[in-house]
Design a protein around this motif. Structure first.
Motif, PDB file in Angstrom:
ATOM      1  N   LEU A  52      38.447   8.713 -38.918  1.00  0.00           N
ATOM      2  CA  LEU A  52      37.385   9.723 -38.918  1.00  0.00           C
ATOM      3  C   LEU A  52      36.269   9.345 -37.945  1.00  0.00           C
ATOM      4  O   LEU A  52      35.719  10.217 -37.249  1.00  0.00           O
ATOM      5  CB  LEU A  52      36.817   9.883 -40.328  1.00  0.00           C
ATOM      6  N   LEU A  53      35.956   8.056 -37.874  1.00  0.00           N
ATOM      7  CA  LEU A  53      34.904   7.605 -36.959  1.00  0.00           C
ATOM      8  C   LEU A  53      35.298   7.844 -35.514  1.00  0.00           C
ATOM      9  O   LEU A  53      34.496   8.362 -34.715  1.00  0.00           O
ATOM     10  CB  LEU A  53      34.627   6.109 -37.194  1.00  0.00           C
ATOM     11  N   TRP A  54      36.539   7.508 -35.149  1.00  0.00           N
ATOM     12  CA  TRP A  54      36.985   7.709 -33.779  1.00  0.00           C
ATOM     13  C   TRP A  54      37.103   9.193 -33.436  1.00  0.00           C
ATOM     14  O   TRP A  54      36.886   9.587 -32.287  1.00  0.00           O
ATOM     15  CB  TRP A  54      38.316   6.997 -33.546  1.00  0.00           C
ATOM     16  N   GLN A  55      37.427  10.016 -34.423  1.00  0.00           N
ATOM     17  CA  GLN A  55      37.457  11.450 -34.162  1.00  0.00           C
ATOM     18  C   GLN A  55      36.052  11.967 -33.870  1.00  0.00           C
ATOM     19  O   GLN A  55      35.853  12.792 -32.969  1.00  0.00           O
ATOM     20  CB  GLN A  55      38.055  12.193 -35.374  1.00  0.00           C
ATOM     21  N   LEU A  56      35.066  11.470 -34.616  1.00  0.00           N
ATOM     22  CA  LEU A  56      33.674  11.849 -34.368  1.00  0.00           C
ATOM     23  C   LEU A  56      33.227  11.393 -32.983  1.00  0.00           C
ATOM     24  O   LEU A  56      32.570  12.138 -32.242  1.00  0.00           O
ATOM     25  CB  LEU A  56      32.774  11.228 -35.451  1.00  0.00           C
ATOM     26  N   VAL A  57      33.601  10.168 -32.627  1.00  0.00           N
ATOM     27  CA  VAL A  57      33.262   9.647 -31.295  1.00  0.00           C
ATOM     28  C   VAL A  57      33.907  10.499 -30.212  1.00  0.00           C
ATOM     29  O   VAL A  57      33.285  10.791 -29.179  1.00  0.00           O
ATOM     30  CB  VAL A  57      33.720   8.174 -31.171  1.00  0.00           C
ATOM     31  N   SER A  58      35.149  10.925 -30.444  1.00  0.00           N
ATOM     32  CA  SER A  58      35.839  11.746 -29.447  1.00  0.00           C
ATOM     33  C   SER A  58      35.152  13.090 -29.250  1.00  0.00           C
ATOM     34  O   SER A  58      35.099  13.615 -28.136  1.00  0.00           O
ATOM     35  CB  SER A  58      37.304  11.943 -29.841  1.00  0.00           C
ATOM     36  N   TYR A  59      34.610  13.664 -30.331  1.00  0.00           N
ATOM     37  CA  TYR A  59      33.844  14.915 -30.205  1.00  0.00           C
ATOM     38  C   TYR A  59      32.643  14.716 -29.282  1.00  0.00           C
ATOM     39  O   TYR A  59      32.366  15.536 -28.396  1.00  0.00           O
ATOM     40  CB  TYR A  59      33.343  15.379 -31.578  1.00  0.00           C
ATOM     41  N   VAL A  60      31.928  13.629 -29.493  1.00  0.00           N
ATOM     42  CA  VAL A  60      30.731  13.340 -28.690  1.00  0.00           C
ATOM     43  C   VAL A  60      31.109  13.123 -27.228  1.00  0.00           C
ATOM     44  O   VAL A  60      30.459  13.655 -26.316  1.00  0.00           O
ATOM     45  CB  VAL A  60      29.995  12.105 -29.246  1.00  0.00           C
ATOM     46  N   VAL A  61      32.172  12.349 -26.996  1.00  0.00           N
ATOM     47  CA  VAL A  61      32.600  12.060 -25.624  1.00  0.00           C
ATOM     48  C   VAL A  61      33.010  13.334 -24.901  1.00  0.00           C
ATOM     49  O   VAL A  61      32.618  13.571 -23.745  1.00  0.00           O
ATOM     50  CB  VAL A  61      33.768  11.044 -25.626  1.00  0.00           C
ATOM     51  N   VAL A  62      33.801  14.174 -25.561  1.00  0.00           N
ATOM     52  CA  VAL A  62      34.244  15.432 -24.947  1.00  0.00           C
ATOM     53  C   VAL A  62      33.052  16.339 -24.650  1.00  0.00           C
ATOM     54  O   VAL A  62      32.990  16.977 -23.589  1.00  0.00           O
ATOM     55  CB  VAL A  62      35.263  16.145 -25.853  1.00  0.00           C
ATOM     56  N   ALA A  63      32.101  16.402 -25.569  1.00  0.00           N
ATOM     57  CA  ALA A  63      30.911  17.233 -25.357  1.00  0.00           C
ATOM     58  C   ALA A  63      30.124  16.750 -24.141  1.00  0.00           C
ATOM     59  O   ALA A  63      29.678  17.565 -23.312  1.00  0.00           O
ATOM     60  CB  ALA A  63      30.030  17.205 -26.602  1.00  0.00           C
ATOM     61  N   ILE A  64      29.971  15.439 -24.003  1.00  0.00           N
ATOM     62  CA  ILE A  64      29.247  14.881 -22.854  1.00  0.00           C
ATOM     63  C   ILE A  64      29.983  15.177 -21.557  1.00  0.00           C
ATOM     64  O   ILE A  64      29.376  15.570 -20.547  1.00  0.00           O
ATOM     65  CB  ILE A  64      29.062  13.357 -23.037  1.00  0.00           C
ATOM     66  N   VAL A  65      31.315  15.024 -21.567  1.00  0.00           N
ATOM     67  CA  VAL A  65      32.114  15.301 -20.373  1.00  0.00           C
ATOM     68  C   VAL A  65      31.997  16.758 -19.966  1.00  0.00           C
ATOM     69  O   VAL A  65      31.832  17.085 -18.770  1.00  0.00           O
ATOM     70  CB  VAL A  65      33.591  14.930 -20.617  1.00  0.00           C
ATOM     71  N   LEU A  66      32.058  17.668 -20.915  1.00  0.00           N
ATOM     72  CA  LEU A  66      31.936  19.101 -20.614  1.00  0.00           C
ATOM     73  C   LEU A  66      30.578  19.428 -20.011  1.00  0.00           C
ATOM     74  O   LEU A  66      30.482  20.221 -19.057  1.00  0.00           O
ATOM     75  CB  LEU A  66      32.167  19.922 -21.876  1.00  0.00           C
ATOM     76  N   MET A  67      29.522  18.831 -20.544  1.00  0.00           N
ATOM     77  CA  MET A  67      28.180  19.080 -20.003  1.00  0.00           C
ATOM     78  C   MET A  67      28.037  18.521 -18.590  1.00  0.00           C
ATOM     79  O   MET A  67      27.417  19.155 -17.725  1.00  0.00           O
ATOM     80  CB  MET A  67      27.127  18.473 -20.934  1.00  0.00           C
ATOM     81  N   LEU A  68      28.607  17.328 -18.351  1.00  0.00           N
ATOM     82  CA  LEU A  68      28.538  16.746 -17.008  1.00  0.00           C
ATOM     83  C   LEU A  68      29.306  17.585 -15.998  1.00  0.00           C
ATOM     84  O   LEU A  68      28.839  17.821 -14.870  1.00  0.00           O
ATOM     85  CB  LEU A  68      29.096  15.322 -17.034  1.00  0.00           C
ATOM     86  N   VAL A  69      30.486  18.055 -16.400  1.00  0.00           N
ATOM     87  CA  VAL A  69      31.277  18.925 -15.525  1.00  0.00           C
ATOM     88  C   VAL A  69      30.527  20.208 -15.230  1.00  0.00           C
ATOM     89  O   VAL A  69      30.514  20.711 -14.093  1.00  0.00           O
ATOM     90  CB  VAL A  69      32.647  19.227 -16.164  1.00  0.00           C
TER      91      VAL A  69
END
Length: 208
Positions: A52-69
């Motif tokens: 569950l923790l890594w899934q939460l981290v993955s949400y944050v990482v994907v959100a940051i990547v989308l904003m940077l793109v």
């Protein structure tokens, strides 16, 4: 003194092969440790929390990547697009979590294979040691692990030598000096930095 300066060329070749096998054994051992650590991390007692923790981290990482793109190429992401990405991400997580048992079995099979590879490499080392370093060690006992290490110009790891010598002890051909009995509690595959303080006090005696 040069290694095997008074011995046959064949024994020297066996020793060189022993060095190569030692590297294979060390790599197999490291792989086994890595797989066991992975098993504890992903499938241990607290694995649900980690998933569950890594899934939460993955949400944050994907959100940051989308904003940077979005900023870099000037693309405007709509809310439904974010939701679609996170929905796919959640679906992937559910599929992987549902297959958790199968993944655990696959990892366990990998651990068994790595353990067999490590044991096979060790057995091959023992066979080569019988034709190279063991006769030399027996003829110079009593001798400490540190002296053995230095005798072969530190080209074999302390942990490897200790593991090989433990096989000779189990076969009844070597003894670890009684007054150094505390050394017996050390695991046969200690890392060199943990074994080093004890190496000078681990005295081996031949019984053949």
């Amino acid at each position: 003194m040069p290694i095997f300066s008074n011995d046959s060329e064949q024994r020297t070749e066996f020793y060189k092969e022993l060095q190569r096998r030692e590297q294979q054994w060390w790599q197999a051992r490291q792989r086994l440790i890595m797989l066991k650590e992975r098993q504890i991390f992903w499938f241990g007692d607290n694995s649900l929390i980690m998933w569950l923790l890594w899934q939460l981290v993955s949400y944050v990482v994907v959100a940051i990547v989308l904003m940077l793109v979005s900023k870099l190429i000037g693309v405007q992401w709509y809310l439904w697009q974010y939701m679609a990405v996170f929905g796919i991400q959640t679906l992937i997580f559910i599929v992987l979590f549902a297959a958790k048992g199968r993944l655990a079995n696959h990892l366990q099979n990998s651990i068994v294979k790595a353990d067999l590879a490590r044991e096979q490499a060790l057995n091959e080392m023992v066979i080569l040691a019988n034709d190279s370093i063991f006769p030399d060690i027996h003829s110079h006992t009593p001798i400490s692990l540190q002296q053995i290490h230095e005798r072969y110009e530190t080209q074999l790891r302390l942990a490897s030598l200790q593991c090989l010598l433990q096989k000779e002890i189990e076969a009844g051909r070597l003894l670890l000096a009684q007054h150094e009995i505390e050394a017996r509690v050390l695991p046969p595959e200690l890392a060199d930095d943990e074994l080093l303080p004890h190496a000078g006090h681990m005295i081996y005696k031949s019984v053949i």
